[in-house]
Design an enzyme around this catalytic site. Structure first.
Site, PDB file in Angstrom:
ATOM      1  N   LYS A  54       0.829  -1.172  -0.030  1.00 29.17           N
ATOM      2  CA  LYS A  54      -0.147   0.096  -0.094  1.00 29.17           C
ATOM      3  C   LYS A  54       0.828   1.325  -0.085  1.00 29.17           C
ATOM      4  O   LYS A  54       0.629   2.214  -0.817  1.00 29.17           O
ATOM      5  CB  LYS A  54      -0.865   0.039   1.406  1.00 29.17           C
ATOM      6  CG  LYS A  54      -2.207  -1.094   1.117  1.00 29.17           C
ATOM      7  CD  LYS A  54      -2.698  -0.994   2.373  1.00 29.17           C
ATOM      8  CE  LYS A  54      -3.989  -2.171   2.191  1.00 29.17           C
ATOM      9  NZ  LYS A  54      -4.481  -2.800   3.228  1.00 29.17           N
ATOM     10  N   GLN A  98      -4.919  -1.294   9.437  1.00 28.81           N
ATOM     11  CA  GLN A  98      -5.102  -2.653   8.811  1.00 28.81           C
ATOM     12  C   GLN A  98      -5.678  -3.645   9.890  1.00 28.81           C
ATOM     13  O   GLN A  98      -5.311  -3.808  10.972  1.00 28.81           O
ATOM     14  CB  GLN A  98      -3.357  -3.053   8.621  1.00 28.81           C
ATOM     15  CG  GLN A  98      -3.307  -4.311   7.822  1.00 28.81           C
ATOM     16  CD  GLN A  98      -3.542  -4.456   6.281  1.00 28.81           C
ATOM     17  OE1 GLN A  98      -3.886  -3.272   5.736  1.00 28.81           O
ATOM     18  NE2 GLN A  98      -3.945  -5.639   5.835  1.00 28.81           N
ATOM     19  N   ASP A 121     -11.469   2.905   3.760  1.00 32.01           N
ATOM     20  CA  ASP A 121     -11.886   1.614   3.749  1.00 32.01           C
ATOM     21  C   ASP A 121     -13.431   1.289   3.596  1.00 32.01           C
ATOM     22  O   ASP A 121     -14.004   0.719   3.232  1.00 32.01           O
ATOM     23  CB  ASP A 121     -11.588   0.920   5.079  1.00 32.01           C
ATOM     24  CG  ASP A 121     -10.290   0.065   4.952  1.00 32.01           C
ATOM     25  OD1 ASP A 121     -10.011  -0.481   4.010  1.00 32.01           O
ATOM     26  OD2 ASP A 121      -9.650   0.022   6.124  1.00 32.01           O
TER      27      ASP A 121
HETATM   28  N1  GUN Z   1      -7.101  -6.574   6.042  1.00 25.89           N
HETATM   29  C1  GUN Z   1      -7.329  -7.326   4.857  1.00 25.89           C
HETATM   30  N2  GUN Z   1      -8.213  -6.742   3.965  1.00 25.89           N
HETATM   31  C2  GUN Z   1      -8.398  -5.221   4.518  1.00 25.89           C
HETATM   32  C3  GUN Z   1      -8.881  -4.167   4.094  1.00 25.89           C
HETATM   33  O1  GUN Z   1      -9.563  -4.074   2.845  1.00 25.89           O
HETATM   34  N3  GUN Z   1      -8.838  -3.082   4.715  1.00 25.89           N
HETATM   35  C4  GUN Z   1      -8.388  -3.328   6.043  1.00 25.89           C
HETATM   36  N4  GUN Z   1      -8.066  -2.154   6.764  1.00 25.89           N
HETATM   37  N5  GUN Z   1      -7.578  -4.028   6.566  1.00 25.89           N
HETATM   38  C5  GUN Z   1      -7.526  -5.199   5.790  1.00 25.89           C
END
Ligand code: GUN
Length: 296
Positions: A54, A98, A121
């Site tokens: 990311k 996350q 998100d």
């Molecule tokens: N962990 C796995 N997929 C995601 C996601 O799309 N967003 C977040 N914040 N954590 C994750």
């Protein structure tokens, strides 16, 4: 007949390219650089890989990336304090914590402490409510990516029968809301649905997000249907680990009209949509025209 394989890797590259162009325009016209803050608690190896990826893709799109790492035993209060600082930082337009978080931290409390306008998100209860009522909001990245691919393939989705398999807050429920908003007739099925093959057979669009390796077989799928496979399952094959989706690609691709592979389908779209959401959040916070093709 063999289905068209929807190339998520190539599609994600076009989304990232659009984000980069939009970011360059924001910089030159307003003198602002969109910023994404990612918070990681603990050392989960998969989460570390995602967070690194990311950060790299955020910088490649010309945006600022801010990373905050906390030890696995960090307190909930320490995490909430970081989020409060990020909420009040004008250089930060998107915040992502996350998941999963360590067991001693209340995930709902943490998500709902993020400023909804920075919630890239789309997990905050305000964004969930706005999406459910068809209002402008931050949309969860994976379903947004699926929607972009479906719109690209079909043009209009109006009147199509869509079956979403899976009822998670991250994929299944928001996916169903987005398809409904695009005027599909939507069925949400899941692992306990009575006759899943029969439900799926009526669908023009199947989105599989149930987390069961290759559960969706080719003989469940209506001829010419579009199949979007969100599953990422690790399975043992001849002593090796392989990645497979929720759909049995080999049999499904003989019947479907179009299908996403695993890997290389939905997966790359998730981070591309995170970048798109960050650019969108920056535009909305500063009264700048947002890129229409990057939103729902
Ligand atoms: N962990 C796995 N997929 C995601 C996601 O799309 N967003 C977040 N914040 N954590 C994750």
């Amino acid at each position: 007949m063999s289905a068209r394989t929807i190339d998520g890797k190539a599609f994600a590259a076009t989304v990232r390219e659009k984000v980069s162009r939009h970011v360059a325009r924001i910089k030159s016209e307003v003198g602002l650089t969109p910023g994404l803050a990612v918070v990681l608690v603990g050392e989960d190896p998969a989460s570390q890989v995602y967070v690194r990826s990311k950060g790299r893709q955020t910088r490649e799109a010309g945006m600022n990336s801010f990373e905050h790492k906390l030890d696995a035993d960090a307190s909930e209060a320490a995490l909430l304090s970081i989020i409060e600082k990020l909420n009040n930082d004008p250089a930060v337009h998107g915040i992502l914590v996350q998941l999963p978080l360590p067991g001693h931290i209340n995930e709902d409390l943490v998500i709902n402490s993020i400023d909804p306008s920075k919630d890239v998100d789309g997990f905050h209860i305000s964004n969930v409510g706005l999406l459910g009522t068809g209002q402008k909001c931050m949309v969860p990245c994976t379903p947004l990516g699926c929607l972009m691919m479906l719109r690209d393939h079909h043009g209009s989705l109006s009147g199509l029968n869509a079956v979403v398999i899976g009822r998670s807050n991250i994929v299944g429920k928001p996916m169903a809301q987005l398809l409904l908003k695009d005027s599909c007739t939507v069925t949400i099925a899941h692992s306990r649905t009575g006759d899943l093959p029969d439900v799926v057979s009526d669908a023009d669009i199947v989105v599989a997000a149930v987390g069961r390796p290759q559960i969706v077989k080719g003989d469940w799928i209506g001829k010419g249907a579009t199949v979007i496979d969100v599953g990422i399952n690790r399975v043992e094959r001849n002593g090796k680990t392989a990645l497979v989706g929720d759909v049995d690609f080999e049999s499904a691709s003989k019947v479907a009209g179009a299908i996403t592979p695993v890997p290389g389908g939905v997966g790359p779209m998730t981070i591309a949509c995170l970048l798109a959401n960050t650019a969108t959040a920056c535009c909305r916070a500063n009264g700048i025209a947002e890129p229409e093709s990057l939103t729902a």
